[in-house]
Write an enzyme that holds these catalytic residues in place. Sequence first.
Site, PDB file in Angstrom:
ATOM      1  N   LYS A   2       0.733  -1.317  -0.123  1.00 14.17           N
ATOM      2  CA  LYS A   2      -0.006  -0.115   0.126  1.00 14.17           C
ATOM      3  C   LYS A   2       0.764   1.229   0.094  1.00 14.17           C
ATOM      4  O   LYS A   2       1.982   1.410   0.465  1.00 14.17           O
ATOM      5  CB  LYS A   2      -0.925  -0.017   1.154  1.00 14.17           C
ATOM      6  CG  LYS A   2      -2.043   1.189   1.298  1.00 14.17           C
ATOM      7  CD  LYS A   2      -3.029   0.971   2.596  1.00 14.17           C
ATOM      8  CE  LYS A   2      -3.929   2.137   2.582  1.00 14.17           C
ATOM      9  NZ  LYS A   2      -4.739   1.795   3.681  1.00 14.17           N
ATOM     10  N   SER A   5      -9.966   2.288   2.875  1.00 14.37           N
ATOM     11  CA  SER A   5      -8.832   2.980   2.056  1.00 14.37           C
ATOM     12  C   SER A   5      -7.984   2.101   1.059  1.00 14.37           C
ATOM     13  O   SER A   5      -7.584   2.649   0.179  1.00 14.37           O
ATOM     14  CB  SER A   5      -8.073   3.954   2.850  1.00 14.37           C
ATOM     15  OG  SER A   5      -7.162   3.428   3.674  1.00 14.37           O
ATOM     16  N   SER A  21     -10.217   0.297   7.192  1.00 17.07           N
ATOM     17  CA  SER A  21      -9.706   0.452   5.787  1.00 17.07           C
ATOM     18  C   SER A  21      -9.070  -0.924   5.230  1.00 17.07           C
ATOM     19  O   SER A  21      -8.726  -0.810   4.244  1.00 17.07           O
ATOM     20  CB  SER A  21      -8.594   1.428   5.943  1.00 17.07           C
ATOM     21  OG  SER A  21      -9.202   2.718   5.652  1.00 17.07           O
TER      22      SER A  21
END
Lengths: 493, 494
Positions: free
Chosen positions: A78, A159, A183
């Site tokens: 990420k 997210s 998330s």
Amino acid sequence: MSAITDLGVKAIRDGFRNGDFSAREVADAFNAAVAAARGLNAFVVETPELALAAAERADEARASGNLKPLSGVPLGIKDLFATKGVQTTASSRILEGFTPTYDSTVSGNLLAAGAGMLGKLNMDEFAMGSSNETSGFGPVISPWRRSDGGNAPLTPGGSSGGSAAAVAARIAPGVTGTDTGGSIRQPAAFVGITGIKPTYGRCSRYGMVAFASSLDQAGPMARDVRDCAIMLEAMAGFDPKDSTSLDLPVPQWEANLSADIRGKRIGIPREYRIEGVPEEIDRVWEQGIAWMRDAGAEIVEVSLPHTRYALPTYYIIAPAEASSNLARYDGVRYGRRKMPGQGGLTEMYEATRAAGFGAEVKRRIMIGTYVLSAGFYDAYFNQAQKVRALIARDFERVWEECDLLLTPTAPSAAFALGEKSNDPIAMYLNDVFAVPASLAGLPAMSVPAGLDKQGLPLGLQIIGRALDEQGVLDAGLAFEQRAGFTARAEAWW
Amino acid sequence: MVSSYRVQGATGEWEVVIGLEVHAQVTSRAKLFSGASTEFGAEPNAQVSLVDAAMPGMLPVPNRECIVQAVRTGMALQAQINTWSRFDRKNYFYADLPQGYQISQLYHPIVGEGLIEILLDDKDESSAKQVGIERIHLEQDAGKMLHDQHPSFSYVDLNRSGVALMEIVSKPDMRSPEEAGAYVRKLRSILRYVGSCDGNMEQGSMRADVNVSVRRPGEPLGTRTETKNVNSVRFIMAAIEYEASRQVDVLESGGKVVQETRLFDPDRVETRSLRSKEEAHDYRYFPDPDLLPIQLSDAFLDECRGSLPELPDAKRHRYETELGLSAYNASVLTAEVETARWFERLLTATGKAGPEIGRAASNWVISDLFGALNRLGKTITTSPVSPEQGAELLALVADGTLSGTLAKQVFEIMLETGEGPGTIVEERGLKQTSDTDAIEAVIAGVLEANAEKVAQYRSGKDKLFGFFVGQTMKAMQGKANPAVVNDLLKKALS
């Protein structure tokens, strides 16, 4: 033989060890898949050369008998994790072009365990969002489509949307995510994969771009529970560079993994049954309860009385911390700088931050600044801290009655891009089931449970006691074996 | 003791109320939350870690040494040590503040109330006054802006960014510039004894925010102003004097004192408004979520207490009682830790104890040694004479080898050459003589050469005795034992 990209973390690790294929073949296959899936916008940076270099080292290691735990496994990282020599932006334009000279502890741990890096995964800007639409580099598009024949692009959730999409699209066998208020779990549920947020402090936050420090926690997202256990073991561990990191040994989650949950008491919190949630969510929840009972668990109805205050509490604390954490993006030392023709330092700040931050980030900075300001601090921030303590106490008490909790992960299946982006409150409601465990710092995992009428995945959440990742993983495994979730998105990209 | 300092206004007397917030740089090799060095004078931005530059994802980790120093300082100020304290963020934007917030301690400081005793008159114990300490907290220093490097840009030097400071906040207990001066000197002295701050005001290791208000004696507190970053005792006193009379002028001309932040201009010796309360920042303090609360164990507190040296007040009292020193001598010798250390090394080297050596040694240090150092522009730490050499000199005086005059001569040679007094006496033959035959012979010569004066003396002009002593000593090049000379002269003249 099925395609290498159809394999998960464990299958690749073991297959590579057994000599079924070389690490180079694995890296080539995933690099090609990543390049072929650009339509998903899952990656903001692709690093095929790094995946290849790690593969070469893995092949050499295998030849010399020096295999590491994740040798041969390429992963997606990420974009919230700082990666040495690779642009790291938290998917914000304000950090465009920023290349760290350091690795985050978590991504560094994975690389040190022999993993390769396929690239940096798209996400909501600074992890603020539940649909990936706040990314400064465009939204990620879910590999899933509704079965109604409409081709409306769907959100992979957020997210960690790029992370979720990459695993679901089989362009990465495993990825890192981060979870501040859902998330990891919500996107995992949206795309039919597994993701765990460990106990706060299990994974170091060093080198992870901060959103809300008291809530941010890294975790793995992968195809199944065992893959998550393998990855989490490599990611976690005490780090003297993070004062909030837990000084505890890392358990052998994979080796101890067991689907035998006979006698475990699984709590069903009544406050998680809320108005307006689609009937299908209740249906998979009931199904999940039945599977747990089938696995020999005892089902108990429990109460977490302060649950309804969790979301407002979260949306005070997280923006408050964010407003301060994001002050460093000022155009002075790194990232984007915008100099207006006239004026001095203040004007540079204003121009830089106006141009660099997206609307959602600005909104949260405003909210956070407001709740911390003189005259409002006690009414908002201080009060929220007290409610947070009550929410944590709810869990403490409930552990007297049960060992784990089973709840829905999100109040809906994936929605279409644009559907909620103009309604922040509707968007924030996505996190309603995820946020309580975040506020209490507890381990929580989303596992795929089934499909809704439109053929979209739904997930259930398993929450455990602090430090009881093993209990969560074990229950997840028992659940997974009964759910037999094999649905996958048809490749259209 | 009640201060009698008053500002004379047109309408009567005003009392000044002063509180000081002293920022003292903690003596530590590394910064408060990073491993970067803290040495003064490095090239700009040479001592900046990723944490100090607030790179994305960087986290603060408390430096234990800084916590130890703050606790030791608190103990030295007889203060409440808070075994549970916490760091807060003070949020504001400035280019020298990379994080966009300063990590400080607003809500739960590490040290609570304590006190400092000041002496307004070194010679007089009864001039003692106690000034309360409100709190001490730890915080990060900011970097430094450089405005003279480029025509249209300012540069930033982050070497100081993240350096640990103790903010030592007094109660508003001071009533005159002199009290404030004595407070800062005393605080500086204690910090240097403890070793928690080098007290170097020129290098910015210590600076003060000066809070001043005025009121009619006996009335409630007036509105205060805060003058920021004043960096010498002299300037602190000047800023108070200026600010007090400015406020009196404002009030007497019917105005109101505005609560505001001011700066001190040392060139024009005045304070100027920087920003008013309305323009004040809203710092949005909140607990720093990157840091756990600091909890101090009993073992930690014992370690801190055990490493405290004898402090100036205790030392002063001991010098007075054990060594029989005057209040003034004791005060002078204990004010600076280096002086006290030098003096104690001197005492040790003499091998003696108590008033027997204390008075002579303290007088010699204060008059002879300090006088010489002053003249040479040196300090006790750069003294050309070592304590051991000093002790040897004192011993030569005590055993009669040297007269006071000879001792001064020998000391001058020591200062010039760095040689020991024993060697100097040996090599240059500067020993005092008590040889009565030799002295009697010289006296005979002196009396013979001054027969007229001898007659005058004998007829009652007693004052001439000194003349004969001087002549004798001169003839003996100062080496005669004065007591012996006196005795023999009296006999010879009777």
